[in-house]
Scaffold this active site. Structure first.
Site, PDB file in Angstrom:
ATOM      1  N   SER A 176       0.852  -1.260  -0.087  1.00  0.00           N
ATOM      2  CA  SER A 176      -0.005  -0.008  -0.010  1.00  0.00           C
ATOM      3  C   SER A 176       0.913   1.374  -0.074  1.00  0.00           C
ATOM      4  O   SER A 176       0.343   2.235  -0.325  1.00  0.00           O
ATOM      5  CB  SER A 176      -1.014  -0.042   1.302  1.00  0.00           C
ATOM      6  OG  SER A 176      -0.228  -0.120   2.283  1.00  0.00           O
ATOM      7  N   GLU A 362     -18.133   4.526  -1.415  1.00  0.00           N
ATOM      8  CA  GLU A 362     -17.545   5.216  -0.505  1.00  0.00           C
ATOM      9  C   GLU A 362     -16.952   4.314   0.855  1.00  0.00           C
ATOM     10  O   GLU A 362     -17.057   5.122   1.953  1.00  0.00           O
ATOM     11  CB  GLU A 362     -17.930   6.454  -0.452  1.00  0.00           C
ATOM     12  CG  GLU A 362     -17.731   7.133  -1.660  1.00  0.00           C
ATOM     13  CD  GLU A 362     -17.839   8.694  -1.738  1.00  0.00           C
ATOM     14  OE1 GLU A 362     -17.382   9.299  -0.859  1.00  0.00           O
ATOM     15  OE2 GLU A 362     -18.267   9.193  -2.706  1.00  0.00           O
TER      16      GLU A 362
END
Lengths: 382, 261
Positions: A176, A362
């Site tokens: 990440s 979201e």
């Protein structure tokens, strides 16, 4: 309830409501039926300066806050959550530039957004939904460019936006921490749109794949630094979640109003159905939930506007609570209206379909609860 | 091209009540709006300006609160606003109103085109536009549904008539009144609303418009409202039954009774 809105905020809300009722209401059923993008309405919203609200004054905007945005999204969603999304997704796509753009990037992007150009945010991929760290799209530096390859999925405003914020891996080995964010303009060679999704609700909005095939983006389009992609994505979502909450509040408010209006008109057993206590209690519960969702949403927005340093917990709470409310209230609105509510002739079945997505996108509401819980744990460690 | 738009603030309801004592409209507690037909006039003026340059001045006669109507016009693109307001104007009929508005237009310095809505929602007469033209000795066209062109010192307009429309060339300066078919008025922008909020509204009193005060307000109004009432609907219909012959005989008899035959 009196939310102590400023004169300017009331003005923004009233204008958004006028646009919703004059321009959105007459076409919402048709846009939904035909899955048609609301190009004309977006132009009206642009001409009315509603895109300027969230852009700082130095970039031709009006320097408004999160609450101002929420008022607009809520009012448009009260009539059509799908139309509101095309507007809200522009905010989502613009936040990375607002938060992390350098002066040149801001000067390039923000005045155009202020004037009504649309933006989009591209994080999700086929195998990277809630686990966003699994993205496969890559960006490889080559001279003065990055070369982007990969496919993004379910991107709101795909095909209609001028600017796309795209998260791609610049260093896969770092996981990440190897992701970066890029501004990609609509007509960049190597960047095309894939299939347009057929959705359950919010069908006026456009949801497409973005396909990058050796798409060359100049180095100056990198937001912040390499490796900042996930931080940018998380901060962006934190700031945009009150907008999803506002969308949910608007859908719930619209459903409540439709159910109330119908219950007063519909005669059964020789009286309007609103005379039955069973119906009254359902409406009372719906009204309480909508007001609680609105209060939490505005409170979260005001927390951010007041300059809070971290607000993931508040933003997640508002998004999660308001979207659960929207789903319940819209479902109950259909129930209050009975068979009529189930028919497409009335708007509540659409509101029920539109409400569902607010619990999913979201960050699913399960992810929101993870965020809230993680913050609770962190707070108690201090 | 300099354009003056005549607007009026009216009660925002079609159920207007009349005070039985004074025979005037009860305005208390009723939301005030811009006369809907005037919003088309403002929009058309702003479009003419956008296409040809010039300025749009909105003009209204009314109480001080009519400034709100002017601000609404400013928020959608009018450049300046003039409120004609004085106790001396009170009680004006269409003649005194049009006289006053014409005097204000002269004070503005005239206009290439004066645009008004075809009528107001409250008075409903449709007279003020044409009367302003007569006071100013200008040609006019009513019920305009389209301005085809605006150049060479004339307007080419389409004017609604009962069974279609007429195409007229009308030399400028002139007065036109417009119908709702002419356009779809824009919504204001936030910047427009904010600028209008701060805008200064020029206010002219009776003395600013000359000393022919007898022609203003009630004293300049030959129209006297003697009484206002909702006409009672009396059902007097009668069904004539029977055979055709019987029905004809009965009908002829009735008509003779009524003195028609």
């Amino acid at each position: 309830m009196d939310y102590q809105l400023t004169e300017e905020q009331q003005m923004i809300r009233d204008l958004a409501r006028a646009i919703a009722e004059d321009k959105v209401l007459p076409v919402r059923a048709e846009l939904d039926e035909k899955e048609e993008f609301p190009t004309q309405i977006m132009k009206v919203m642009g001409d009315s300066d509603l895109f300027r609200v969230f852009v700082p004054e130095e970039y031709d905007g009006m320097g408004g806050g999160v609450l101002d945005e929420c008022l607009i999204i809520e009012e448009i969603s009260r009539v059509c959550g799908g139309v509101a999304l095309s507007y809200a997704a522009t905010l989502l796509g613009t936040i990375p530039v607002l938060l992390f753009g350098n002066e040149e990037q801001k000067k390039d992007v923000l005045p155009k957004i202020a004037a009504g150009a649309l933006a989009a945010f591209a994080l999700t991929e086929a195998s990277a939904g809630s686990d966003a760290s699994n993205i496969q799209t890559t960006a490889v530096k080559d001279g003065d460019d990055y070369v982007i390859n990969g496919t993004k999925q379910w991107i709101t405003n795909g095909g209609n936006a001028l600017f796309y914020t795209v998260i791609a891996m610049t260093d896969k080995d770092k996981g990440s921490r190897g992701a970066s964010a890029f501004i990609v303009e609509a007509d960049t060679p190597g960047f095309t749109y894939g299939k347009k999704e057929k959705k359950m609700g919010i069908r006026a909005s456009s949801t497409t794949e973005l396909i990058f095939d050796n798409c060359r983006v100049p180095v100056k389009n990198l937001l912040s630094k390499e490796g900042m992609g996930f931080i940018i994505a998380l901060k962006t979502l934190d700031l945009s979640r009150p907008g999803v909450a506002a969308q949910a509040v608007g859908i719930a408010q619209g459903a409540l109003e439709e159910a109330l209006k119908f219950a007063k008109e519909r005669q059964q057993g020789g009286q309007p159905v609103i005379q039955y206590q069973a119906v009254q209690h359902m409406l009372a519960d719906m009204a309480m939930q909508v007001e609680a969702a609105r209060a939490l949403t505005y409170a979260a927005a005001r927390t951010i506007d007041a300059g809070a340093k971290t607000y993931s917990k508040e933003a997640s709470m508002a998004k999660c609570f308001a979207s659960d409310v929207a789903m319940r209230v819209a479902t109950d609105a259909v129930q209050v209206m009975g068979g009529h509510g189930y028919m497409r002739e009335y708007p509540v079945e659409k509101m029920m379909r539109d409400a569902k997505i607010t619990q999913i996108y979201e960050g699913t509401n399960q992810i929101q609860r993870n965020v809230i819980a993680a913050n609770l744990i962190k707070e108690t460690l201090r | 091209m300099n354009i003056v738009v005549l607007i009026k603030q009216v009660p925002g309801s079609t159920e207007i009540k009349v005070d039985p004592k004074t025979n005037t409209l009860i305005r208390d507690g009723v939301e005030a709006i811009v006369n809907p037909f005037d919003t088309y006039a403002v929009e058309e003026a702003v479009r003419l300006k956008e296409a040809n340059g010039g300025t749009v001045t909105v003009l209204t006669m009314g109480p001080p609160q009519a400034a709100e109507a002017l601000k609404q016009a400013l928020s959608v693109g009018a450049d300046r606003a003039i409120l004609v307001s004085d106790r001396a104007f009170a009680g004006a009929d269409t003649l005194a109103t049009s006289f006053t508005l014409a005097a204000a237009i002269r004070k503005i310095g005239g206009a290439d085109v004066v645009i008004a809505g075809k009528q107001t929602l409250d008075g409903d007469t449709g007279q003020v536009g044409p009367e302003v033209a007569m006071h100013l000795k200008l040609p006019f066209a009513t019920y305009v549904k389209k301005i085809e062109s605006a150049d060479g010192g004339k307007l080419r307009v389409e004017r609604l008539v009962e069974d279609g429309y007429e195409v007229l060339d009308i030399p400028t300066p002139c007065v036109i009144t417009v119908v709702k078919e002419i356009n779809d008025p824009r919504l204001p922008s936030l910047r427009g609303i904010m600028a209008a909020k701060k805008a200064e509204i020029v206010t002219w009193s009776a003395s600013d418009l000359g000393d022919d005060v007898k022609r203003f307000g009630l004293s300049g109004s030959p129209t006297q409202v003697v009484e206002t009432y909702v006409p009672e609907r009396v059902k007097t219909g009668e069904m004539i039954t029977g055979t055709v012959e019987q029905q004809v005989d009965r009908l002829v008899e009735k008509l003779k009774e009524a003195g028609v035959l």
